[in-house]
Design an enzyme around this catalytic site. Structure first.
Site, short mmCIF file in Angstrom:
data_model
loop_
_atom_site.label_atom_id
_atom_site.label_comp_id
_atom_site.label_asym_id
_atom_site.label_seq_id
_atom_site.Cartn_x
_atom_site.Cartn_y
_atom_site.Cartn_z
N ARG A 126 0.67 4.49 0.45
CA ARG A 126 0.99 5.41 1.40
C ARG A 126 1.60 5.32 2.33
NH1 ARG A 126 -5.60 5.89 1.77
NH2 ARG A 126 -6.08 4.15 2.88
N GLU A 127 1.93 4.05 2.68
CA GLU A 127 2.32 3.53 4.11
C GLU A 127 3.84 3.65 4.22
OE1 GLU A 127 0.30 -0.24 4.56
OE2 GLU A 127 -1.51 0.74 4.48
N HIS A 174 2.85 -2.99 6.80
CA HIS A 174 1.91 -2.40 6.54
C HIS A 174 2.03 -1.12 7.87
CE1 HIS A 174 -0.54 -4.36 3.54
NE2 HIS A 174 0.06 -5.51 3.91
N SER A 175 1.35 -0.08 7.27
CA SER A 175 1.06 0.90 8.50
C SER A 175 -0.46 1.45 8.30
CB SER A 175 2.16 1.92 8.52
OG SER A 175 1.84 3.23 7.61
N TYR A 176 -1.13 1.98 9.31
CA TYR A 176 -0.46 2.01 10.53
C TYR A 176 -1.41 1.57 11.65
CZ TYR A 176 -4.12 5.61 10.57
OH TYR A 176 -5.55 6.39 10.24
N TYR A 221 -10.18 -6.21 10.93
CA TYR A 221 -11.45 -6.36 10.35
C TYR A 221 -11.48 -7.69 9.48
CZ TYR A 221 -8.60 -3.11 7.18
OH TYR A 221 -7.78 -2.56 6.58
N ASN A 230 -3.82 -5.78 -1.75
CA ASN A 230 -4.15 -6.67 -0.52
C ASN A 230 -5.63 -7.24 -0.30
OD1 ASN A 230 -2.66 -8.23 1.15
ND2 ASN A 230 -3.00 -6.98 2.89
N ARG A 231 -6.15 -6.96 -1.62
CA ARG A 231 -7.52 -7.67 -1.42
C ARG A 231 -7.62 -8.43 -3.01
NH1 ARG A 231 -7.16 -5.66 2.70
NH2 ARG A 231 -8.71 -4.17 3.47
N GLU A 239 1.31 -4.07 11.11
CA GLU A 239 0.98 -2.66 10.89
C GLU A 239 1.87 -1.82 11.69
OE1 GLU A 239 -1.29 -1.33 9.19
OE2 GLU A 239 -2.70 -2.87 8.59
N HIS A 298 0.99 -1.09 0.00
CA HIS A 298 -0.04 -0.06 0.02
C HIS A 298 0.94 1.24 0.01
CE1 HIS A 298 -3.37 -2.44 1.79
NE2 HIS A 298 -3.67 -2.70 0.65
N ARG A 333 -3.36 4.54 -2.16
CA ARG A 333 -3.18 3.25 -1.49
C ARG A 333 -2.91 2.05 -2.65
NH1 ARG A 333 -5.10 -0.02 2.91
NH2 ARG A 333 -6.44 -1.81 1.96
#
Lengths: 417, 169
Positions: A182-183, A307-309, A359, A255-256, A381, A180, A238
């Site tokens: 933006r991380e 990943h973050s955050y 989630y 990541n989906r 994360e 992703h 992202r």
């Protein structure tokens, strides 16, 4: 000491270069055989109009006399010496040539200094800078190799650093960051970790025994198109940057997009969504490249992703809310890793399955790796928990990388043993 | 669970002052009621703070006077910037944005959302004839479950004694 000499030299050269050039100047080394010859040389020294520059002055000692002679005077001085039978040799044919070469050498050295040990791991970098550092690490360490496992949608190379001290297809560990885009703390941490592993091999017991038994594959920028986009256009991007047929929106959540409960709950079927799963599993070349690489290798034992955050340490499953078969071992290993992380700065990571901890999310990478036989599948994360979120200040990169590394090490050590 | 009305949560919270991490934390309790059915209604929140929050009178006055003294209205964007930096003089604006985001988040939260302020995209001060300071914000809120980062416009009024109020969003 070397640096000091270069500095002093450059200061002197800098000063002199500003005032005059030394084209055609020669430096002679003169060997006086007796007192009479020494006196002749001292006479020469007194002729100020010649503007002779004695680097070693004529004296009664056994030392040779070194003198710089301006171009206009070279022939007449040589004639004088020859007429007196005084032996000499030419130390420097043309002083300016020597100075020019020296200047060039210093510039190159300074360039090397800048690019060698001075990549700032505590700052955020562009994709080009990151790729340059990957090249540097690969060239500096014999057991580090940069390989390309594919290309992004926009045709950017997907570079993986392979850490291998030998063997043939040893059991391997996979580590990726920046899926992703933006991380940003993840790509930055991956670089720090790469450097840490490379530089500590041979001195750190744990890393040495790890790389002596296993190989490590590190993909620091798993989504280079998205990463460039966060630099040029939208810091909060992202997804990938693939065009979606029939939609004005761009990009798929990488990541989906993995083949694990693909299209199930926790992923969106709307192209404009930030968790859009894509038209089909592995539709994204960034994902497919990794899948193919890992399948072809066939001997991966661990799959770790950054990943973050939120400060979480998770293991499968995300696509379903039931526990994996190896729940007990993964939970216990996760806790041990979180404990290691906390030992450095007190940063707390929550441990658990993806579904329970964050989630339900389908099509995730560690679910795919786990269901494909890679038992030690974990997703991290990193910092923080929301105060800065994706915009983590650069001064937290190294602390985040350091603590994360402790957690990763814990897991890797367990895999090794 | 109060079946006909909604889901009620009892929370015990510990407040830490991020600008003064040395001092003691303060406990507080909260009751949050998510109403059943109605999706557009904000949860009902009751908070009790057990203890004293430190006085910020000095800093408030300083900031207030500084803004009032500006010739041109303050305008800024991207707080923090891409690298996580906030210029020191804009830190109070960042904090006010946080307050404003709190309001927006409260108004838009359900049991299935988790919001954070991702960035202050834009802020513009609007000069007023009364004593309040007015800041028109464009805030980027990150929602964890959907992973969306969405812009929200919100106007915040602030006065050292009267505190912060959202005028529209």
């Amino acid at each position: 000491a070397n640096m000091k000499l270069i500095l002093i030299f450059s200061a002197l050269i800098g000063a002199s270069l500003c005032l005059e050039t030394f084209v055609g100047h020669q430096v002679l080394r003169i060997k006086a055989k007796n007192e009479e010859e020494v006196r002749q040389l001292q006479f020469l020294e007194s002729l100020e109009h010649l503007e002779l520059d004695f680097w070693i002055n004529p004296s009664a000692s056994a030392l040779p006399v070194d003198v710089r002679i301006p171009a206009v005077s070279v022939q007449s001085v040589k004639a004088f010496l020859e007429s007196q039978g005084i032996e000499y040799s030419i130390l420097i044919e043309d002083l300016q040539d020597v100075l020019d070469k020296e200047k060039q050498d210093m510039a190159e050295s300074a360039q090397r200094q800048r690019s060698s040990s001075s990549f700032d791991f505590g700052a955020y970098h562009t994709l080009d800078d990151i790729n340059a550092e990957l090249d540097h690490l690969a060239s500096e360490y014999s057991f580090v190799e940069k390989i390309q496992i594919g290309e992004s949608y926009e045709k950017r190379p997907l570079y993986v650093l392979k850490f291998s001290t030998g063997g043939s297809k040893r059991p391997a560990i996979w580590l990726d960051a920046g899926i992703h885009s933006r991380e940003w703390v993840t790509q930055a941490s991956a670089l720090w970790i790469a450097n840490k592993i490379a530089s500590d091999y041979g001195t750190d017991e744990s890393i040495t025994s790890l790389l002596d038994k296993m190989d490590l594959f590190l993909l620091p920028v798993a989504n280079p198109d998205g990463f460039v986009y966060t630099h040029t256009s939208n810091r909060m991007w992202r997804k990938t940057r693939s065009k979606i047929p029939g939609s004005i929106c761009v990009g798929v959540d990488p990541n989906r997009n993995w083949d694990a409960g693909f299209g199930g709950p926790g992923a969106s079927s709307r192209p404009c969504s930030d968790s859009y799963h894509g038209p089909s599993a592995n539709s994204e070349v960034e994902v497919k490249s990794v899948v193919d690489f890992i399948k072809n290798h066939g001997n991966f034992k661990a799959f770790l992703t950054l990943h973050s955050y939120s400060q979480l340490l998770m293991y499968p499953y995300g696509y379903k809310c039931t526990r994996p078969d190896d729940y007990a071992e993964l939970e216990s290993l996760g806790r041990a890793a979180a404990s290691s992380i906390r030992s450095l700065y007190g940063t707390t990571f929550q441990v658990g399955t993806i579904c329970k901890t964050i989630y339900q999310a389908s099509g995730g990478s560690i679910d795919w790796s786990y269901d494909n036989g890679i038992k030690y599948s974990f997703a991290f994360e990193l910092r923080d928990t929301g105060r800065y979120g994706f915009l983590l200040p650069a001064n937290q990169i190294v602390p985040a990388a350091k603590e994360t590394w402790l957690g990763l090490k814990k897991i890797m050590e367990h895999v090794r043993d | 669970d109060t079946d006909d009305v909604g889901h009620k949560y009892y929370l015990e919270l510990e407040l830490e002052d991020v600008l003064d991490t040395v001092s003691q934390t303060v406990n507080c309790t909260a009751e949050v009621l998510y109403p059943l059915g109605s999706k557009t209604s904000a949860p009902d929140v009751q908070v009790t703070v057990q203890g004293e929050l430190r006085s910020t009178e000095e800093a408030d006055k300083e900031f207030y006077n500084w803004i009032r003294s500006l010739e041109k209205e303050l305008v800024a964007e991207n707080i923090p910037d891409s690298h996580g930096n906030v210029p020191p003089e804009l830190e109070p604006i960042h904090l006010l944005a946080w307050v404003a985001s709190g309001y927006v988040i409260w108004q838009n939260s359900t049991e299935n959302t988790k919001f954070h302020l991702a960035q202050v995209k834009h802020v513009k001060q609007v000069k007023r004839s009364d004593e309040d300071l007015q800041f028109d914000f464009v805030l980027l809120l990150h929602e964890m479950v959907s992973q969306e980062v969405l812009p929200w416009e919100v106007t915040l009024l602030w006065h050292p004694q009267r505190g912060a109020r959202v005028s529209q969003s």
